[in-house]
Design an enzyme around this catalytic site. Structure first.
Site, PDB file in Angstrom:
ATOM      1  CE  LYS A  40      -1.704   2.929   2.921  1.00 46.02           C
ATOM      2  NZ  LYS A  40      -1.585   3.991   2.509  1.00 46.02           N
ATOM      3  CD  GLU A  86      13.346   1.079   9.258  1.00 42.51           C
ATOM      4  OE1 GLU A  86      13.779   2.174   9.868  1.00 42.51           O
ATOM      5  OE2 GLU A  86      14.059   0.105   9.133  1.00 42.51           O
ATOM      6  CB  CYS A 101      13.229   9.482   7.750  1.00 43.42           C
ATOM      7  SG  CYS A 101      14.251   8.047   6.773  1.00 43.42           S
ATOM      8  CD  GLU A 124       9.968  13.120  10.847  1.00 42.88           C
ATOM      9  OE1 GLU A 124       9.009  12.699  11.119  1.00 42.88           O
ATOM     10  OE2 GLU A 124      10.949  12.417  10.443  1.00 42.88           O
TER      11      GLU A 124
HETATM   12  P1  NAP Z   1       2.606   8.773   7.614  1.00 44.41           P
HETATM   13  O1  NAP Z   1       1.483   9.759   7.585  1.00 44.41           O
HETATM   14  O2  NAP Z   1       2.680   7.992   8.833  1.00 44.41           O
HETATM   15  O3  NAP Z   1       1.804   7.575   6.605  1.00 44.41           O
HETATM   16  C1  NAP Z   1       2.619   6.581   6.108  1.00 44.41           C
HETATM   17  C2  NAP Z   1       1.602   5.651   5.293  1.00 44.41           C
HETATM   18  O4  NAP Z   1       0.800   4.907   6.426  1.00 44.41           O
HETATM   19  C3  NAP Z   1       0.495   6.251   4.227  1.00 44.41           C
HETATM   20  O5  NAP Z   1       0.734   5.197   3.503  1.00 44.41           O
HETATM   21  C4  NAP Z   1      -0.486   6.593   5.127  1.00 44.41           C
HETATM   22  O6  NAP Z   1      -1.614   6.701   4.510  1.00 44.41           O
HETATM   23  C5  NAP Z   1      -0.685   5.070   6.058  1.00 44.41           C
HETATM   24  N1  NAP Z   1      -1.462   5.416   7.190  1.00 44.41           N
HETATM   25  C6  NAP Z   1      -1.837   6.527   7.695  1.00 44.41           C
HETATM   26  N2  NAP Z   1      -2.746   5.981   8.797  1.00 44.41           N
HETATM   27  C7  NAP Z   1      -2.613   4.866   8.853  1.00 44.41           C
HETATM   28  C8  NAP Z   1      -2.969   3.839   9.822  1.00 44.41           C
HETATM   29  N3  NAP Z   1      -4.054   3.975  10.980  1.00 44.41           N
HETATM   30  N4  NAP Z   1      -2.894   2.635   9.841  1.00 44.41           N
HETATM   31  C9  NAP Z   1      -2.194   1.985   8.699  1.00 44.41           C
HETATM   32  N5  NAP Z   1      -1.597   2.777   7.898  1.00 44.41           N
HETATM   33  C10 NAP Z   1      -1.898   4.238   7.841  1.00 44.41           C
HETATM   34  O7  NAP Z   1       4.109   9.018   7.005  1.00 44.41           O
HETATM   35  P2  NAP Z   1       4.085  10.195   5.732  1.00 44.41           P
HETATM   36  O8  NAP Z   1       3.654  11.604   6.351  1.00 44.41           O
HETATM   37  O9  NAP Z   1       3.526   9.454   4.718  1.00 44.41           O
HETATM   38  O10 NAP Z   1       5.714  10.061   5.781  1.00 44.41           O
HETATM   39  C11 NAP Z   1       6.426  10.835   6.418  1.00 44.41           C
HETATM   40  C12 NAP Z   1       7.044  10.180   7.624  1.00 44.41           C
HETATM   41  O11 NAP Z   1       7.664   9.069   7.188  1.00 44.41           O
HETATM   42  C13 NAP Z   1       8.150  10.883   8.305  1.00 44.41           C
HETATM   43  O12 NAP Z   1       7.813  10.766   9.968  1.00 44.41           O
HETATM   44  C14 NAP Z   1       9.570  10.148   8.214  1.00 44.41           C
HETATM   45  O13 NAP Z   1      10.474  10.436   9.169  1.00 44.41           O
HETATM   46  C15 NAP Z   1       8.918   8.928   8.150  1.00 44.41           C
HETATM   47  N6  NAP Z   1      10.081   8.171   7.366  1.00 44.41           N
HETATM   48  C16 NAP Z   1      10.729   7.065   7.986  1.00 44.41           C
HETATM   49  C17 NAP Z   1      11.766   6.346   7.276  1.00 44.41           C
HETATM   50  C18 NAP Z   1      12.594   5.418   8.033  1.00 44.41           C
HETATM   51  O14 NAP Z   1      13.252   4.670   7.491  1.00 44.41           O
HETATM   52  N7  NAP Z   1      12.665   5.441   9.377  1.00 44.41           N
HETATM   53  C19 NAP Z   1      11.636   6.740   5.944  1.00 44.41           C
HETATM   54  C20 NAP Z   1      11.177   7.611   5.182  1.00 44.41           C
HETATM   55  C21 NAP Z   1      10.037   8.298   6.091  1.00 44.41           C
HETATM   56  P3  NAP Z   1      -2.039   8.099   4.284  1.00 44.41           P
HETATM   57  O15 NAP Z   1      -0.875   8.941   3.462  1.00 44.41           O
HETATM   58  O16 NAP Z   1      -3.194   8.379   3.626  1.00 44.41           O
HETATM   59  O17 NAP Z   1      -2.187   8.776   5.782  1.00 44.41           O
END
Ligand code: NAP
Ligand code: MG
Length: 499
Positions: free
Chosen positions: A189, A265, A300, A401
């Site tokens: 997804k 992650e 990240c 962040e």
């Molecule tokens: P996010 O809002 O947490 O969303 C990540 C994914 O999860 C999206 O596909 C999102 O869909 C989905 N999602 C949302 N609510 C959910 C739920 N309740 N259950 C399961 N899935 C759900 O993160 P983002 O804003 O897309 O990405 C940025 C974040 O990713 C930052 O915090 C960054 O640090 C982190 N990141 C971490 C790494 C690492 O390797 N540690 C690498 C890259 C990014 P929606 O978009 O529709 O909400």
């Protein structure tokens, strides 16, 4: 670098009706909530698709479950499984220009970043994990006489792979490759803002018949689809990359359903310590600048806080600002562009809001601090590279962040103070330091609290080295042999051979 395939992409987008793929076929989703994907660099609509709802997700998970138990997948020889995994890499390589074009249209990063940084690694990771298919195995355990005890590594089952919008194809491939190499089946997804490259990858896997039906499945949509996946009793494992907040929701969903295995992650707020004795300051400044602002700072592991020893603070701040002021935002497909568009409007607003918070908190705005108003950036989500000086650790911009082009500069006097500030965070993804003192280098390797510590060269990555955070930056590791622990379960087998 191959030229972008903009005409091809336009045609493909016009005719594409593929939005849900499971059991080896493209399906009409039951979900009907439309999601409009926007090109963040122009504001133009790219395409609209119906989000998969909970029923769609459940059907995809059921298809993955049935494929997991099918002879077509289970009985493939290891050599054949490795070949299939490699073929996915090959098809990505063959279509790299198409995929990089879609990625830049959807995500807003420059075409060069998509083509040069993301695409090769997205393909190569399949070769790397194809190589592990027959190299990850159990052990014979030295138990008491009369018994043979050995362990076997078995696939977990259905893996739900949930990825964010910053490296849409790459981060998905980091998960798909080891999951398939170990014999699992997957339901992927992507984030709804950036689904295009995964739709295209699913098409290529389908057209070339690389995998038996149901081994690779794709659902599109946002939180509802993600939640359905993490709550599904048919899903045995979730590998998630995204925010710490969503990671917490997934833990709860897993706990309430079937206690599925999790790899998380999550977010970061990486500090980089710059000591006055560091060698080659110009190169260090260039590296820090690049590590921060490439991919429009939606990374990240990017440096978010630069901790600078007092005596070199002014020189460092000045040099970083000079670079930031020259950095060109604009059309991701123009060769002169250095910084693309932030991926989506809510996120863009969130970054601008943090900039306001920083000003209100009394940090000193050294450059940027607003959207880019140059003609090439008029309609897009462009933010000038922003640097705040004199940032105090108590400020929100130092603690939370931001995930965008906003860099905080902080001063320190002693190593102890620098380490204290660096570790004063809920996150522990990455940290770095520059110093010419070898003893200090080794000391910092142990003192800095992060899953990845970069000493004298910030931001190193290799398939052979584990990637992942500690503290609230995550559970488990990706990459290297470590990733395979997350896609296998260990079974212990006892045989009594003496009465
Ligand atoms: P996010 O809002 O947490 O969303 C990540 C994914 O999860 C999206 O596909 C999102 O869909 C989905 N999602 C949302 N609510 C959910 C739920 N309740 N259950 C399961 N899935 C759900 O993160 P983002 O804003 O897309 O990405 C940025 C974040 O990713 C930052 O915090 C960054 O640090 C982190 N990141 C971490 C790494 C690492 O390797 N540690 C690498 C890259 C990014 P929606 O978009 O529709 O909400
Ligand atoms: Mg988009």
């Amino acid at each position: 670098m191959e030229q972008p395939r903009l005409d091809w992409a336009r045609d493909w987008l016009n005719k594409n009706s593929h939005t849900l793929y499971y059991g080896g076929e493209w399906r009409k989703p039951e979900g009907s909530t439309p999601f409009t994907s926007i090109n963040p660099a122009t504001g133009a609509k790219l395409w609209e698709f119906p989000e998969s709802n909970a029923k769609d997700v459940e059907r995809a998970a059921a298809a993955a479950k049935s494929a997991f138990h099918s002879a077509a997948w289970r009985d493939l020889s290891r050599a054949e499984r490795a070949t299939r995994v490699k073929r996915i890499g090959a098809v990505i390589r063959e279509h790299a220009a198409e995929l990089a074009t879609l990625e830049s249209l959807d995500n807003g990063k420059t075409y060069a970043e998509s083509f040069v940084d993301d695409l090769p690694e997205s393909a190569d990771v399949f070769d790397y994990y194809a190589g592990w298919v027959d190299k990850f195995y159990g052990e014979t355990c030295p138990v008491e006489r009369g018994f043979l005890n050995y362990t076997v590594k078995e696939p977990i089952g259905v893996c739900g792979l949930i990825v964010p919008w910053n490296f849409p194809l790459l981060l998905a491939c980091w998960k798909i490759a080891p999951a398939l190499a170990m014999g699992n089946t997957v339901v992927v997804k992507p984030a709804p803002f950036t689904s295009l490259t995964l739709v295209r990858l699913a098409e290529l896997i389908h057209e070339r018949q690389i995998l038996p039906p149901g081994v690779f499945n794709l659902v599109l949509g946002g939180g509802e689809a993600g939640q359905a996946l993490s709550q599904s009793p048919l899903v045995d494992k979730i590998s998630f990359t995204g925010s710490t907040a969503t990671g917490g929701h997934i833990v709860q969903s897993a706990g309430k359903s079937n206690l599925k295995a999790l790899t998380l992650e999550l977010g970061g707020k990486a500090p980089v310590l710059c000591f006055a004795d560091l060698k080659n300051p110009d190169a260090v400044i260039q590296r820090i600048f690049q590590a921060t602002f490439s991919h429009k700072a939606e990374k990240c592991t990017e440096p978010a806080r630069i901790l600078i020893e007092e005596s070199i603070y002014d020189k460092f701040a000045h040099a970083l600002v000079e670079k930031a002021e020259k950095f060109r935002c604009g059309d991701p497909f123009a060769e002169s562009t250095q910084q693309g568009a932030q991926c989506q409007k809510d996120h863009f607003d969130k970054i601008l809001n943090y900039i306001r918070i920083g000003k209100d908190e009394g940090a000193k705005l050294l450059c940027g601090g607003e959207r880019d108003s140059s003609p090439s950036a008029q309609n897009g989500l462009f933010i000038r590279p922003t640097i705040f000086g004199n940032v105090k650790q108590s400020m929100r911009i130092a603690r939370e962040e931001i995930f965008g082009p906003v860099l905080c500069l902080q001063k320190f006097k002693t190593e102890d103070e620098a380490v204290q500030i660096a570790n004063d965070t809920i996150y522990g993804l990455a940290a770095g330091a520059y110093t010419a003192d070898n003893s200090r280098t080794h000391r910092l390797a142990t003192r800095l609290e992060a899953g990845m510590v970069f000493l004298n060269h910030y931001g190193c990555y290799h398939f052979a080295s584990p990637f992942g955070g500690i503290k609230q930056s995550g559970w488990g590791k990706e990459m290297a042999v470590h990733s395979l622990d997350g896609y296998t379960k260990t079974k212990s087998v006892w045989i009594r051979y003496e009465p």
